[in-house]
Design a protein around this motif. Structure first.
Motif, PDB file in Angstrom:
ATOM      1  N   ALA A 409       0.468  -1.837  -0.093  1.00  0.00           N
ATOM      2  CA  ALA A 409       0.244  -0.148  -0.218  1.00  0.00           C
ATOM      3  C   ALA A 409       0.680   1.144   0.116  1.00  0.00           C
ATOM      4  O   ALA A 409       0.486   2.467  -0.606  1.00  0.00           O
ATOM      5  N   LYS A 410       1.852   1.463   0.939  1.00  0.00           N
ATOM      6  CA  LYS A 410       2.716   2.101   0.526  1.00  0.00           C
ATOM      7  C   LYS A 410       3.836   2.568  -0.505  1.00  0.00           C
ATOM      8  O   LYS A 410       4.170   3.967  -1.026  1.00  0.00           O
ATOM      9  N   GLU A 411       4.217   1.594  -0.920  1.00  0.00           N
ATOM     10  CA  GLU A 411       4.574   1.781  -2.886  1.00  0.00           C
ATOM     11  C   GLU A 411       3.446   2.345  -3.846  1.00  0.00           C
ATOM     12  O   GLU A 411       3.961   3.008  -4.620  1.00  0.00           O
ATOM     13  N   GLN A 412       2.097   1.754  -3.270  1.00  0.00           N
ATOM     14  CA  GLN A 412       1.396   1.964  -4.421  1.00  0.00           C
ATOM     15  C   GLN A 412       0.890   3.988  -4.233  1.00  0.00           C
ATOM     16  O   GLN A 412       0.625   4.610  -4.614  1.00  0.00           O
ATOM     17  N   ILE A 413       0.979   3.982  -2.879  1.00  0.00           N
ATOM     18  CA  ILE A 413       0.704   5.597  -2.490  1.00  0.00           C
ATOM     19  C   ILE A 413       2.356   7.016  -2.863  1.00  0.00           C
ATOM     20  O   ILE A 413       2.019   8.209  -3.935  1.00  0.00           O
ATOM     21  N   LYS A 414       2.497   6.207  -2.980  1.00  0.00           N
ATOM     22  CA  LYS A 414       3.923   7.008  -3.887  1.00  0.00           C
ATOM     23  C   LYS A 414       3.608   6.942  -4.856  1.00  0.00           C
ATOM     24  O   LYS A 414       4.236   7.842  -5.714  1.00  0.00           O
ATOM     25  N   GLU A 415       2.948   6.063  -5.449  1.00  0.00           N
ATOM     26  CA  GLU A 415       3.246   6.221  -7.198  1.00  0.00           C
ATOM     27  C   GLU A 415       1.662   7.223  -7.472  1.00  0.00           C
ATOM     28  O   GLU A 415       1.908   7.873  -8.163  1.00  0.00           O
ATOM     29  N   VAL A 416       1.042   6.989  -6.643  1.00  0.00           N
ATOM     30  CA  VAL A 416      -0.068   8.136  -6.367  1.00  0.00           C
ATOM     31  C   VAL A 416       0.992   9.293  -6.401  1.00  0.00           C
ATOM     32  O   VAL A 416       0.258  10.950  -7.102  1.00  0.00           O
ATOM     33  N   VAL A 417       2.132   9.919  -5.148  1.00  0.00           N
ATOM     34  CA  VAL A 417       2.551  11.071  -5.094  1.00  0.00           C
ATOM     35  C   VAL A 417       2.801  11.457  -6.724  1.00  0.00           C
ATOM     36  O   VAL A 417       2.833  12.371  -6.769  1.00  0.00           O
TER      37      VAL A 417
END
Length: 449
Positions: A409-417
């Motif tokens: 989830a944290k890696e996916q949030i970084k992609e969003v960022v």
């Protein structure tokens, strides 16, 4: 010839609309299997049965076309990267192709008879041109006083149009008009060896005037009646051709030229018609879309990617249409009206992140280069809010999960960022980073400041 091309284009568009209606009706009726009384016509025939037979035939033809395209992608190794819905589906039956070619050949034969009853001195472009060249050379003052240079584009217009009767830059094998006989014939009109260009000689602008009145007029009709904005190949050819015209004829293709204005107006109106009539994104409950292999989910995915394809096709006109017009068509009328609505009906996850990345890839990067402050384009604010919401949903979904789930989830949030950063949405980046404890955004903030 216009009518023949228009009929083919209309037939393909109508087939696509019928296919969408069939699939939409099929899945809309899953929850409603009411028994209907027979719908009989005045002769006692069941009209519903006839419609069902037509529908079944369209289903068989549609699936056969998809299978052939799928097999072609497998042979070229492109199946893995392809998304259903990105194909233009402009394949024709052998009967339609044969009928089209026969009618096209008939038109060509008939066009050759256009000057059969004309005397020899005036039956071709070369003959007519030679008479005016003699006049220009022998009596230059009378030639100039008669304003012949202003009359020639109108005079040569029908002769050039006749040679361009089957020409269309939307087709795969389109001849370069600068290599055609009429162009080569008129290229050095009025010039003799050792001649020097004279200031104010209107004959210099003969070819640009013909490009303006013949080529641009033909492009306008093709844009209105033949071009399919949902076809990526047609759009790429159309855009590429206009870019070449802009480079080769800058005195003709500019915003103050009335023929150019008519062409751009036709492109915008045709695009709007496609947005209103050809885009359909079904909104199904999330439980229906949970089964990724269900027919309803596959239909939804196909329609979604078709809309993304149209979004990308519209943005191919960057540098031709004005930025305000393009942002209205692409961002307001496509992204915010259709694509975002479809994204919001599904759970945010890896699939939606991939979809958002594909959407962002279509947007010209130069739109963000001149932005000041910490905000993106106003039309992209809804998209940024959706990405922020998706980041929050990813974080909430990982709570109570395993360490692997939380890291994912944290890696996916970084992609969003990263996506927010590409759009210069620094205000949203700061909010997401503060909410979820992402600390490695400083390089991105420094690059954007």
């Amino acid at each position: 010839m216009y009518q023949l091309l228009r009929q083919r284009a209309s037939r393909l568009v109508q087939r696509r609309q019928d296919d969408i209606k069939d699939e939409s009706a099929e899945f809309a009726s899953l929850s409603n299997k009411a028994v209907m009384a027979p719908n009989l016509d005045s002769f006692g025939r069941d009209h519903t049965a006839y419609q069902e037979h037509s529908r079944q035939r369209r289903i068989a033809e549609r699936e056969a076309r998809r299978t052939r395209r799928r097999q072609a992608r497998e042979q070229t190794g492109k199946r893995a990267e392809h998304k259903e819905g990105m194909s233009s589906d402009d394949e024709e039956t052998s009967t339609d192709i044969t009928t089209f070619n026969m009618e096209r050949d008939r038109i060509i034969r008939e066009s050759k008879k256009a000057f059969e009853d004309v005397v020899e001195d005036f039956h071709s472009l070369d003959y007519i041109k030679s008479h005016f060249e003699v006049w220009r050379r022998s009596y230059p003052d009378g030639y100039r006083d008669a304003y012949i240079g202003l009359c020639l584009p109108k005079l040569f217009n029908p002769l050039v149009r006749l040679q361009l009767i089957t020409w269309s830059p939307l087709e795969v094998e389109c001849e370069n008009f600068e290599y055609m006989l009429w162009f080569e014939s008129l290229l050095f009109y009025g010039f003799e060896e050792h001649d020097t260009l004279k200031k104010g000689d209107v004959d210099i602008s003969l070819l640009p005037a013909i490009v303006e009145r013949v080529i641009l007029s033909k492009l306008t009709v093709l844009a209105e009646q033949v071009w399919d904005p949902l076809s990526s190949s047609q759009t790429a050819r159309f855009v590429g051709f206009i870019h070449r015209l802009m480079k080769g004829y800058p005195t003709v293709l500019h915003g103050d030229n009335s023929y150019t204005q008519e062409l751009l107006k036709a492109i915008v109106l045709r695009t709007r018609r496609t947005l209103d009539e050809d885009v359909f994104l079904p909104l199904y409950p999330k439980n229906v879309l949970e089964n990724k292999n269900s027919s309803a989910c596959l239909f939804y995915q196909r329609q979604f990617w078709s809309c993304v394809k149209l979004f990308g096709n519209i943005l191919q006109w960057e540098g031709i249409l004005s930025s305000s017009c393009l942002r209205d068509l692409a961002l307001d009328s496509t992204l915010n009206r259709y694509i975002l609505s479809a994204l919001q009906t599904t759970d945010g996850g890896e699939d939606n992140i991939h979809k958002c990345q594909k959407v962002l890839e279509c947007i010209p990067v130069q739109w963000f280069s001149g932005l000041k402050g910490q905000q993106t384009l106003p039309q992209l604010e809804p998209f940024c809010r959706y990405l922020t919401h998706m980041a929050n949903s990813l974080h909430r979904g990982s709570l109570g999960g395993s360490d692997v789930d939380r890291r994912t989830a944290k890696e996916q949030i970084k992609e969003v960022v990263k996506m927010l950063g590409q759009m210069n949405a620094l205000d949203h980046i700061i909010a997401v980073a503060a909410e979820h404890g992402i600390k490695d955004i400083k390089p991105l903030l420094e690059a954007k400041s």
